[in-house]
Write a protein that holds these residues in place. Structure first.
Motif, short mmCIF file in Angstrom:
data_model
loop_
_atom_site.label_atom_id
_atom_site.label_comp_id
_atom_site.label_asym_id
_atom_site.label_seq_id
_atom_site.Cartn_x
_atom_site.Cartn_y
_atom_site.Cartn_z
N PRO A 234 0.79 -1.24 0.00
CA PRO A 234 0.00 0.00 0.00
C PRO A 234 0.82 1.28 0.00
O PRO A 234 0.29 2.34 -0.36
CB PRO A 234 -0.83 -0.12 1.29
N ASP A 235 2.08 1.22 0.37
CA ASP A 235 2.90 2.44 0.38
C ASP A 235 3.41 2.81 -1.01
O ASP A 235 3.93 3.92 -1.20
CB ASP A 235 4.10 2.26 1.32
N VAL A 236 3.25 1.90 -1.96
CA VAL A 236 3.65 2.20 -3.34
C VAL A 236 2.44 2.83 -4.03
O VAL A 236 1.63 2.15 -4.66
CB VAL A 236 4.13 0.95 -4.08
N LYS A 237 2.33 4.13 -3.90
CA LYS A 237 1.17 4.87 -4.41
C LYS A 237 1.54 5.58 -5.71
O LYS A 237 2.41 6.44 -5.71
CB LYS A 237 0.70 5.87 -3.36
N PHE A 238 0.87 5.21 -6.78
CA PHE A 238 1.19 5.80 -8.07
C PHE A 238 -0.08 6.04 -8.87
O PHE A 238 -1.15 5.54 -8.53
CB PHE A 238 2.18 4.93 -8.84
N ASP A 239 0.07 6.80 -9.95
CA ASP A 239 -1.08 7.24 -10.74
C ASP A 239 -1.14 6.62 -12.13
O ASP A 239 -2.22 6.45 -12.69
CB ASP A 239 -1.04 8.77 -10.90
N ILE A 240 0.04 6.30 -12.67
CA ILE A 240 0.13 5.94 -14.08
C ILE A 240 0.90 4.64 -14.26
O ILE A 240 1.96 4.45 -13.66
CB ILE A 240 0.85 7.06 -14.88
N ILE A 241 0.36 3.76 -15.09
CA ILE A 241 1.09 2.58 -15.56
C ILE A 241 1.75 2.98 -16.87
O ILE A 241 1.07 3.29 -17.85
CB ILE A 241 0.15 1.38 -15.77
N PRO A 268 -8.61 -0.28 -12.80
CA PRO A 268 -9.39 0.78 -13.46
C PRO A 268 -9.09 2.18 -12.94
O PRO A 268 -9.43 3.17 -13.60
CB PRO A 268 -10.84 0.39 -13.15
N ASP A 269 -8.43 2.29 -11.79
CA ASP A 269 -8.12 3.61 -11.22
C ASP A 269 -6.83 4.19 -11.77
O ASP A 269 -6.51 5.35 -11.47
CB ASP A 269 -8.01 3.50 -9.70
N LYS A 270 -6.11 3.43 -12.58
CA LYS A 270 -4.82 3.91 -13.10
C LYS A 270 -4.95 4.39 -14.55
O LYS A 270 -5.62 3.75 -15.37
CB LYS A 270 -3.76 2.80 -13.05
N LYS A 271 -4.30 5.51 -14.85
CA LYS A 271 -4.11 5.91 -16.23
C LYS A 271 -2.99 5.05 -16.81
O LYS A 271 -2.14 4.53 -16.08
CB LYS A 271 -3.75 7.39 -16.33
N ILE A 272 -2.97 4.91 -18.12
CA ILE A 272 -1.96 4.11 -18.80
C ILE A 272 -1.33 4.95 -19.90
O ILE A 272 -2.03 5.63 -20.65
CB ILE A 272 -2.55 2.83 -19.41
N MET A 273 -0.01 4.92 -19.97
CA MET A 273 0.71 5.65 -21.01
C MET A 273 1.70 4.74 -21.72
O MET A 273 2.35 3.92 -21.06
CB MET A 273 1.47 6.84 -20.42
N ILE A 274 1.80 4.89 -23.01
CA ILE A 274 2.90 4.28 -23.76
C ILE A 274 4.03 5.29 -23.69
O ILE A 274 4.02 6.31 -24.38
CB ILE A 274 2.51 3.99 -25.22
N VAL A 275 4.98 5.05 -22.81
CA VAL A 275 6.05 6.03 -22.58
C VAL A 275 7.24 5.82 -23.50
O VAL A 275 8.14 6.68 -23.55
CB VAL A 275 6.50 6.05 -21.10
N GLU A 276 7.26 4.70 -24.21
CA GLU A 276 8.28 4.46 -25.24
C GLU A 276 7.67 3.63 -26.36
O GLU A 276 7.04 2.60 -26.10
CB GLU A 276 9.48 3.69 -24.68
N THR A 277 7.86 4.08 -27.57
CA THR A 277 7.54 3.26 -28.74
C THR A 277 8.38 3.76 -29.91
O THR A 277 8.98 4.84 -29.85
CB THR A 277 6.04 3.31 -29.09
#
Length: 383
Positions: A234-241, A268-277
């Protein structure tokens, strides 16, 4: 009056939501290329200033990597692009922020490249205990962010680690997704502790920044498992995959599609980004293990077609709100290729990066560069 206020509120919320979609690139080498004399051009051959040009095309976000002490990297690694120390990132980050663009900071937490199988602990931290490294990662993160803020380069999104599918700070923070998944496993406990410490420091200095956890798809079935295990801490709190997806390494778009669908269902609570392609316009990317050239020829039009199909897929997933092309700025125009002459003695890279968005010999922008902003569905002009 109430109806008017409601319409205004809806309009504000709509604009706010639209502004939260990002497209751009990892331009970590841009400062170095410009210093070496690279000349960038639009598709018609007109000379452009790259960051201004990117923004004019509708890009609204940039990503830059940061190493702890890149002077410790090998000469080969430096020629590959391991040069971004804090001073370098402050200067480039400020240029990005001054242009009004979103700035994603990519902490590598190493002196050199990090990816699955390679995530060396920084040399200066190598003899520390687990507790000392956990404290050090927080101290280092905090000090870097404080300097970036003071330099006018406050990041909007922060990656606490680069491609950490198998952990970070090896060997103490190396993890196995396919093996033990117990939260009592020492490596997972260490790894989660490192992440939590870094994230806490980020929030102390940059409370408005979004936190991204960055993995990739070398073992696509393990990606959802990774985030399911991480959810037990639970201490690993993040917003984006954040995901790396290269068709030359990871295969068909259907592979990515399946991973995105699973992640959206399970997180479902996380945004997702393709940070490299990236995809080649002349040759396949070096070290390619997959071959999609039957669908996407390694031509300018083939690269554009891949970009169009990737964006079409991403826009079918409501949680996906970011797309970053890796190393779009690569060109040897006016460095190796000068006035039609080719001189590799002037090169400061190890051969070609085949997934760039500029011609390597002329510096002209490629069609895929202009295609990327369609990911925003017209939102760039509203933003």
């Amino acid at each position: 009056m109430k109806r008017i206020l409601l319409l205004i509120l809806v309009g504000v919320l709509t604009l706010s939501a639209l502004a939260q979609k990002f497209v751009g690139g990892d331009i970590s080498m841009l400062k170095e290329f410009i210093n070496k004399g690279a000349v960038y051009k639009d598709k018609d051959g007109n000379i452009v200033e790259p960051i201004t040009f990117f923004k004019q095309q509708g890009w609204n976000a940039m990503r830059v990597r940061l190493f702890v002490d890149p002077t410790r990297a090998t000469e080969k690694e430096k020629r590959e692009g391991v040069i971004q120390d804090l001073a370098y990132v402050k200067a480039l980050g400020k240029r990005i922020k001054d242009a009004g663009l979103n700035f994603m900071l990519d902490f590598h937490y190493s002196d050199t490249w990090t990816h699955p199988g390679q995530h060396a602990t920084p040399n200066a931290w190598s003899n520390m205990t687990i507790a000392e490294k956990t404290a050090q990662i927080a101290l280092y993160t905090k000090e870097c962010l404080e300097e970036l803020k003071a330099a006018g380069a406050t990041p909007d999104i922060i990656q606490t680690g680069n491609e950490i599918s198998d952990g970070m700070l090896y060997p103490s923070g190396r993890v196995s997704v396919g093996g033990s998944t117990s939260t009592g496993d020492a490596s997972w406990t260490n790894f989660a502790g490192y992440l939590a410490s870094a994230i806490k420091a980020c929030k102390e200095v940059c409370p408005n920044a979004k936190i991204a956890i960055h993995t990739e798809l070398h073992a696509p079935n393990n990606v959802p498992k990774f985030y399911n295990i991480l959810a037990q801490y639970p201490d690993v709190k993040f917003d984006i995959i954040g995901l790396s997806y290269y068709p030359d390494y990871h295969g068909e778009l259907s592979v990515l599609d399946n991973v995105l669908t699973t992640l959206e269902c399970q997180h479902p609570d996380k945004k997702i980004m393709i940070v490299e392609t990236g995809y080649g316009f002349k040759w396949q990317i070096s070290g390619a293990t997959k071959n999609l050239t039957g669908t996407y020829p390694t031509t300018e039009e083939g690269q554009k077609k891949f970009t169009i199909d990737l964006i079409k897929l991403l826009n079918q997933h409501q949680n996906v709100n970011g797309l970053y092309w890796w190393y779009p700025e690569y060109t040897l125009n006016n460095i190796v290729f000068v006035n039609g002459n080719e001189d590799w003695n002037k090169n400061f890279t190890n051969g070609y990066w085949n997934g760039a968005l500029f011609q390597y010999n002329t510096g002209k922008a490629l069609p895929a560069l202009y295609e990327l902003p369609t990911f925003l569905n017209g939102e760039a002009s509203i933003h």
